[in-house]
Design a protein around this motif. Structure first.
Motif, mmCIF file in Angstrom:
data_model
loop_
_atom_site.group_PDB
_atom_site.id
_atom_site.type_symbol
_atom_site.label_atom_id
_atom_site.label_comp_id
_atom_site.label_asym_id
_atom_site.label_seq_id
_atom_site.Cartn_x
_atom_site.Cartn_y
_atom_site.Cartn_z
ATOM 1 N N SER A 22 39.829 52.459 72.377
ATOM 2 C CA SER A 22 40.476 52.099 71.115
ATOM 3 C C SER A 22 41.201 50.763 71.244
ATOM 4 O O SER A 22 41.140 49.919 70.346
ATOM 5 C CB SER A 22 41.457 53.198 70.696
ATOM 6 O OG SER A 22 42.181 52.803 69.555
ATOM 7 N N VAL A 23 41.884 50.558 72.355
ATOM 8 C CA VAL A 23 42.586 49.288 72.601
ATOM 9 C C VAL A 23 41.580 48.141 72.653
ATOM 10 O O VAL A 23 41.762 47.101 72.012
ATOM 11 C CB VAL A 23 43.414 49.362 73.905
ATOM 12 C CG1 VAL A 23 43.986 47.996 74.275
ATOM 13 C CG2 VAL A 23 44.525 50.391 73.761
ATOM 14 N N ALA A 24 40.501 48.322 73.389
ATOM 15 C CA ALA A 24 39.474 47.282 73.499
ATOM 16 C C ALA A 24 38.875 46.970 72.134
ATOM 17 O O ALA A 24 38.665 45.801 71.789
ATOM 18 C CB ALA A 24 38.385 47.719 74.472
ATOM 19 N N SER A 25 38.607 47.999 71.351
ATOM 20 C CA SER A 25 38.032 47.808 70.022
ATOM 21 C C SER A 25 38.953 46.975 69.133
ATOM 22 O O SER A 25 38.510 46.067 68.429
ATOM 23 C CB SER A 25 37.759 49.163 69.378
ATOM 24 O OG SER A 25 37.218 49.005 68.105
ATOM 25 N N GLN A 26 40.244 47.285 69.161
ATOM 26 C CA GLN A 26 41.206 46.509 68.377
ATOM 27 C C GLN A 26 41.230 45.051 68.817
ATOM 28 O O GLN A 26 41.218 44.144 67.988
ATOM 29 C CB GLN A 26 42.612 47.088 68.525
ATOM 30 C CG GLN A 26 42.879 48.300 67.709
ATOM 31 C CD GLN A 26 44.363 48.574 67.657
ATOM 32 O OE1 GLN A 26 45.088 47.877 66.970
ATOM 33 N NE2 GLN A 26 44.802 49.578 68.406
ATOM 34 N N LEU A 27 41.297 44.834 70.110
ATOM 35 C CA LEU A 27 41.362 43.462 70.618
ATOM 36 C C LEU A 27 40.089 42.686 70.305
ATOM 37 O O LEU A 27 40.139 41.588 69.741
ATOM 38 C CB LEU A 27 41.647 43.466 72.117
ATOM 39 C CG LEU A 27 43.051 43.923 72.513
ATOM 40 C CD1 LEU A 27 43.141 44.142 74.014
ATOM 41 C CD2 LEU A 27 44.102 42.921 72.048
ATOM 42 N N TRP A 28 38.936 43.254 70.675
ATOM 43 C CA TRP A 28 37.676 42.543 70.441
ATOM 44 C C TRP A 28 37.429 42.316 68.954
ATOM 45 O O TRP A 28 36.826 41.309 68.574
ATOM 46 C CB TRP A 28 36.503 43.285 71.070
ATOM 47 C CG TRP A 28 36.457 43.181 72.559
ATOM 48 C CD1 TRP A 28 36.412 44.220 73.441
ATOM 49 C CD2 TRP A 28 36.431 41.993 73.358
ATOM 50 N NE1 TRP A 28 36.367 43.736 74.742
ATOM 51 C CE2 TRP A 28 36.380 42.371 74.710
ATOM 52 C CE3 TRP A 28 36.467 40.623 73.054
ATOM 53 C CZ2 TRP A 28 36.354 41.460 75.758
ATOM 54 C CZ3 TRP A 28 36.438 39.708 74.108
ATOM 55 C CH2 TRP A 28 36.382 40.129 75.431
ATOM 56 N N GLY A 29 37.920 43.200 68.112
ATOM 57 C CA GLY A 29 37.737 43.040 66.674
ATOM 58 C C GLY A 29 38.444 41.823 66.103
ATOM 59 O O GLY A 29 38.163 41.403 64.982
ATOM 60 N N THR A 30 39.344 41.236 66.865
ATOM 61 C CA THR A 30 40.073 40.043 66.415
ATOM 62 C C THR A 30 39.728 38.816 67.246
ATOM 63 O O THR A 30 40.425 37.814 67.185
ATOM 64 C CB THR A 30 41.597 40.272 66.492
ATOM 65 O OG1 THR A 30 41.972 40.443 67.859
ATOM 66 C CG2 THR A 30 42.020 41.480 65.687
ATOM 67 N N GLN A 36 47.466 37.655 68.171
ATOM 68 C CA GLN A 36 48.871 37.964 67.911
ATOM 69 C C GLN A 36 49.076 39.407 68.330
ATOM 70 O O GLN A 36 48.728 40.326 67.600
ATOM 71 C CB GLN A 36 49.204 37.784 66.435
ATOM 72 C CG GLN A 36 49.114 36.347 65.978
ATOM 73 C CD GLN A 36 49.690 36.211 64.599
ATOM 74 O OE1 GLN A 36 50.873 35.960 64.429
ATOM 75 N NE2 GLN A 36 48.839 36.388 63.607
ATOM 76 N N ILE A 37 49.618 39.588 69.495
ATOM 77 C CA ILE A 37 49.715 40.917 70.081
ATOM 78 C C ILE A 37 51.183 41.311 70.147
ATOM 79 O O ILE A 37 52.006 40.553 70.651
ATOM 80 C CB ILE A 37 49.048 40.932 71.463
ATOM 81 C CG1 ILE A 37 47.570 40.581 71.266
ATOM 82 C CG2 ILE A 37 49.214 42.280 72.140
ATOM 83 C CD1 ILE A 37 46.917 39.967 72.434
#
Length: 168
Positions: A22-30, A36-37
Motif C-alpha cells: 500500500s505504501v509503495a502504491s501511494q508513492l509510485w502513484g505520485t 510531498q511526504i
C-alpha cells in the motif's frame, strides 16, 4: 496549465499499520509529481523506510525525466492504466493496470514500475539486443542481469517493483 508554477498535490501520509504494498502504491502513484511526504519518520516501520528511500532515490536520480513535459497517459476515464514520460532517451512508465512496456524508437533506457496487481510485465522491444534487471518492492535487485533479443518477453516483476531495460 501551470505556466511557470510547480504543480503540487496533497501530501502523502500513511500509518505504520499499512502494508508495504500500500505504501509503495501511494508513492509510485505520485512519481510524476513533486514528492510531498508527510509522515513522522520515527512512526513508520523499517520496511516502509526502505520503500521510501528507494522511491526518493529513484525520483532524485530521474527527476529530469519525471518532471519533463513529455508525459502521456492512457485510459484516463478508468483511472489511468498507464502513465509514461520520455526525455533524452529515457522512458519511465507507471503500469497501473496495463502490463505491457514498449521501448520506442530513440529510447535507450527504460523503467516499468509495476503497481498493476499482476505479477508480470511484458516487454515489447524493438529489433536489437537489450539487457534487463528486475528490482523488488524495497529497491533490491532480484536475480541476475538478463539479455533479451526476442521482441516480446513476459517477465516476473513483483508488485511495487520495477524492471530496468537498456538497449545494448
Amino acid at each position: 496549465v501551470s505556466s511557470s508554477c510547480a504543480v503540487h498535490s496533497d501530501m502523502i501520509v500513511w500509518a505504520k499499520e499499512d502494508s508495504d504494498e500500500s505504501v509503495a502504491s501511494q508513492l509510485w502513484g505520485t512519481v510524476f509529481t513533486v514528492p510531498q511526504i508527510s509522515v513522522i519518520f520515527d512512526n513508520i516501520t523499517d520496511s516502509q523506510k526502505k520503500i521510501l528511500k528507494s522511491y526518493l532515490d529513484f525520483w532524485n536520480e530521474h527527476r529530469e525525466t519525471l518532471t519533463s513535459e513529455n508525459i502521456s497517459a492512457t485510459a484516463m476515464a478508468n483511472g489511468y492504466s498507464e502513465v509514461s514520460c520520455i526525455n533524452n532517451g529515457e522512458k519511465i512508465t507507471l503500469c497501473a493496470s496495463t502490463t505491457i512496456f514498449s521501448m520506442e524508437e530513440g529510447v535507450s533506457e527504460g523503467y516499468a514500475i509495476n503497481i498493476s496487481g499482476k505479477d508480470s510485465i511484458v516487454l515489447k522491444l524493438k529489433k536489437g539486443a537489450y539487457v534487463y534487471e528486475i528490482f523488488g518492492l524495497y529497491g533490491e535487485k532480484i536475480g541476475e542481469t538478463q539479455t533479451a533479443t526476442d521482441v516480446l518477453i513476459d517477465i516476473d516483476v513483483p508488485y511495487g517493483g520495477m524492471v530496468k531495460v537498456k538497449k545494448i
